[in-house]
Motif scaffolding. Structure first.
Motif, PDB file in Angstrom:
ATOM      1  N   TYR E  48     -48.169 -16.377 -29.628  1.00 25.23           N
ATOM      2  CA  TYR E  48     -48.930 -16.577 -30.881  1.00 25.23           C
ATOM      3  C   TYR E  48     -49.280 -15.248 -31.535  1.00 25.23           C
ATOM      4  CZ  TYR E  48     -53.252 -15.854 -28.058  1.00 25.23           C
ATOM      5  OH  TYR E  48     -54.226 -15.362 -27.231  1.00 25.23           O
ATOM      6  N   ASP E 120     -56.264  -9.834 -30.897  1.00 27.13           N
ATOM      7  CA  ASP E 120     -56.278 -11.247 -30.479  1.00 27.13           C
ATOM      8  C   ASP E 120     -57.366 -11.982 -31.277  1.00 27.13           C
ATOM      9  OD1 ASP E 120     -55.775 -13.564 -29.151  1.00 27.13           O
ATOM     10  OD2 ASP E 120     -56.234 -12.831 -27.149  1.00 27.13           O
ATOM     11  N   LYS E 139     -53.338 -12.768 -34.185  1.00 30.83           N
ATOM     12  CA  LYS E 139     -53.306 -14.211 -33.945  1.00 30.83           C
ATOM     13  C   LYS E 139     -53.412 -14.980 -35.237  1.00 30.83           C
ATOM     14  CE  LYS E 139     -56.941 -16.048 -31.841  1.00 30.83           C
ATOM     15  NZ  LYS E 139     -57.834 -16.314 -30.697  1.00 30.83           N
ATOM     16  N   ALA E 161     -54.421 -11.789 -25.249  1.00 35.85           N
ATOM     17  CA  ALA E 161     -53.378 -12.815 -25.376  1.00 35.85           C
ATOM     18  C   ALA E 161     -52.719 -13.109 -24.037  1.00 35.85           C
ATOM     19  CB  ALA E 161     -52.345 -12.414 -26.423  1.00 35.85           C
TER      20      ALA E 161
END
Lengths: 237, 237, 237, 237, 237, 237
Positions: E48, E120, E139, E161
């Motif tokens: 992601y 993140d 993200k 992550a």
């Protein structure tokens, strides 16, 4: 509309072939994990399909329903063509969590002896459904109600939660999930499943007496072959 | 394969240091929310980790397992190096929901006195696991079975659901989630947690007698300092 | 900070209008699915809002709380302005699953007679909350604790799980989800809901005696109008 | 159907009030991040709303559309009541990713001078939409087409991607997302935004010359107040 | 607060060890897929994490930042301790998509020669960041701004992550994702990566001339060993 | 292993029937949205399948691949049985985002004239794949590499992103998504699609000249029939 009608027909198929009831019952007793393993680790629906009741366990031939999202007209049509012991398998043409089934249809299904519902969408009246012991596996719980005005089909092949389900295929469902077995392979898969159950009972007894699983089935040799090193203490790493 | 072997070793480490059992038990009794708060609101695994049994509550030193997705060979290897009271912590090298643990391994773990399982993947046979009182926290329930042919490691540091877990770190798990406490900080965190429990008991008694929480801990002053305005009636807004 | 203060005020509104208690109670007895249908299939919160207790069922006027993520100062402020029977509705300015409410605030809410909590974020101490019978619907369970230092508002309109909730609007919540009814429409919606309940009782009796749902409400005619074809056997398809 | 009609009306409202075009244009030039900050960090739609074109940037008064999922009849109705420069804001009564808008409606919108589309669902013909320079922010791209047979409303308040949007509210959209400003606050928010732009230009010049951001706005003092410790070398930690 | 201070310290560590710049540059040229393979298919951050610019490619030693969600005070503190060529790695204590970094901090980072940002959480001003050629992997994109008032740490080990990143570890990032290499293994991993590149160039030439990949590396033998059957025509299946 | 072999065979089927190339090319020119509409709004893969290249557009007969997650041995086997113009359709037995295809296999596919790849998993080397103009639609981008040691099948029916794909079925893919057309219906669907294109061209011309879409196809009458009310001003609502 007319143009589409040339290539796509909405149908309700009344009569389908079903596997022998003894095979279906036997697969149901074996349970999802064993049956899924027995047929080569295929046929399991995606794990987002969860039971409404925490311990329900069923098996039965599938009556399939293809609906538009947010409309449950075709579920009503499907119930009529179900036989006692069948499992309704409902999918929508695009993703939806709307509550397409509740205690009204649940009451009717219980009356008719339908075994349960697998629905790749939402359900509602979950307390009522549990009270009447109607087993359901669904993607969501949602009170969002439905229209009853859009066309679909009954007893055509459908994709439910990532797996192909054809009418008459065996659905096995329990708290571990939902598995589909092709109707022409049901007897053969059941034979393997029964053998697997015997093997599992044997291994379970070994484990209950303290035999380590690493000592069974050549696992130590596999570790060595893979080059996994044993180290005595964490300081040595 | 050979080329990779130069920089990456798969290992099973047999012996690890563990915190004192009294500290572990005491942290477990304090529970996840209190311990997590006591160590500065860090160490909580992502909330997608959910208990299979609705009221289970455990604490124990971690034995860590790094597996390839869809293969549980290394869980079998890890069970051998567990001591009574340990908690298995299983992660995969890429995301997976496959059911890597079921009632067979559960039976073995219960026999050996392993305290529970934390797995950043799926489990199966959930009814059986609950019946044998083996506590599990997992990302998913899935009947999808595993191969037993791929290498991994036991008792190396792993990342589980977003937190670093090293072998021997204390795992506390209850219906609120899962928390990890570094083994060298366990005693100190427990001291804070016990003090926190006394404070919570005191506050809870106040709340049960109707004292408003806004009147404790300087909250009214904070509201004023932040410039939050009080308005008598909604018409005045 | 000052610059923002010109256009945006954080406020706590003490007094709000509420619908008649009889209407609220009556809507609660009708339940979420019926009420949601009665007002034209609108007002249902997203289905990710799930009950902590599997059979809880409540209704009450909303006291709304707008918080920063990870801070519960404003929940403390809101409790003071709640009346017996109110339902706390908590949202955050950006998405969060942090556990903003636990058994301490739960104890206070039970003492004060607050009916329940709807929170578009996380809660913790779920075993304790169930034991004290305080009903909660939430997006997540998480032990992640909160600060108590950031400004927000009480009793302003908020968007909770995709629906607008204004202070005093009626919240109905049960295992099927959460529904909001505008306070000025509450009586009218309740009238429709009661009529709907009578109709459902009537239909349920029909279904219990085996009347097919496809034979009610013009569904067969609809199928014909839509051009859905009936086919006797799967071989004919 | 009749029963629901008593409490819920589907309407198309032809005429709505709109903020002054100069205010709207000025807010659009300031951009989403600045405007969102200027009004107190509220009003931002959820970040799953992404632009189809990577650099598009628009602002305009909202014409709102409430549709059933998978049906775009009401978008057709809404286009008629749009004025040049308006922004269509489309939501569905339950979640859907179906492609409710494509190059046909895009062609019409471009012809009429509609500024763009914000849709909490899917769009299709994305190459065509980009070629004709019609800006779109959407939850999904999907070719799944729609029916045109279900009722809904135009120019009623709606919740779009987590935020309340009323007809005539100002929509600002750029590659950072989508923000809504209440029409009666638009001028005031714009004043703050313009002041913010001047401040940002000043700070940007400082940063471009190497001034550290930690040295501006009392951040060093904040770190000290929070008790954050500075440590010279990692070995000392 | 005091109680927590006993077990948890927020710190900023000024000086960290870094691998040799030649090793870092060489790893960056090899790219994420090759390096990740070279160290045994570990160290890849979750997919992601996506690049803001479609072709950016960087490598550098990590300066790590642990922040509370929705607050970027510690990013400001971290920039001061960065050296030219470092990569900022930012994580939050609970999940957030708020836009913690934009063109203001981007301008400062470019001025100081910081190589890029791995976050993140969310970023904003994405057009500006691309125009100034500051590479970012994130993200989410979100205009949601931050406070600058909450404590955290700089240059402590963090989980980003799903992977552990320690200060000074090498970050490699390109359109395929983000990979971390432990600083003490960097040289060794790079040796393997360079060898891998030579092997890939050789294989690529074979493929470009039409050699089938199934004919290389013993794959045909593997198929036979696995019992995969070849069937001439679909009718024979 | 042996027990499973009785009910489940892994096979590679070399020869499959394919629709006429003219039909395939014509469907590809019509594009996904038109073809999907032409066959009754079925056959669209889930919208999470996204193109790696923003404007790629292909059509071709499917060669299907069923793999274990994280292993690409069977893709290598499938490439050998592809003919020029075929489209590889790859699925895994449980969900995975691992990068199963990169520039090495891409080079081989380009050399052999394979038209493109549809993969319900991850790909890597996305810059390289775009540079060599090999079109890919995937669920994820991930550098996570694969083993080449697990059995699977080629040219058996598979479920890809929610739709059944049989070998030889026509895959149409463009920036709007991916659609599958059953090979025995391809010609008929194409006839409807071509007629649809003519109709769309006609409507597009009307829209370009300002004809309102609400005035076409009986939509005004539908609104009246549904009871949607027109209201002149928002104050009247």
């Amino acid at each position: 509309m007319q143009r589409e009608a040339k290539v796509f027909r909405n149908v309700v198929i009344r009569n389908i072939s079903r596997p022998h009831p003894d095979t279906v019952r036997s697969l149901g007793e074996a349970g999802v994990a064993t049956v899924h393993g027995a047929q080569g680790r295929i046929g399991l629906l995606r794990p987002y399909m969860r039971p409404i009741h925490p311990t329900a366990k069923i098996a039965g031939p599938a009556v399939t329903v293809l609906s538009r999202p947010g409309d449950n007209l075709m579920i009503n049509a499907a119930i009529e063509v179900c036989k006692k012991g069948d499992v309704l398998v409902v999918v929508t043409t695009s993703e939806s969590t709307d509550g397409m089934f509740g205690d009204m249809l649940g009451t009717l299904c219980v009356t008719l002896g339908i075994a349960g519902l697998i629905i790749d969408a939402g359900v509602r009246d979950v307390v009522g459904l549990n009270e009447m012991n109607f087993p359901v596996w669904a993607k969501a719980v949602s009170a969002q109600g439905c229209s009853k005005v859009l066309a679909g089909s009954v007893n055509v092949p459908v994709v439910c939660a990532g797996e192909l389900v054809r009418p008459g295929d065996v659905i096995i469902a329990d708290p571990d999930g939902v598995c589909v077995v092709g109707k022409e392979k049901a007897r053969e898969v059941n034979d393997v499943a029964q053998e697997k159950l015997r093997q599992e009972a044997h291994d379970r007894a070994l484990y209950a007496s303290g035999t380590l699983s690493i000592d069974l089935g050549g696992k130590r040799e596999k570790l060595a072959e893979l080059g996994v090193e044993y180290i005595e203490d964490e300081e040595d790493y």
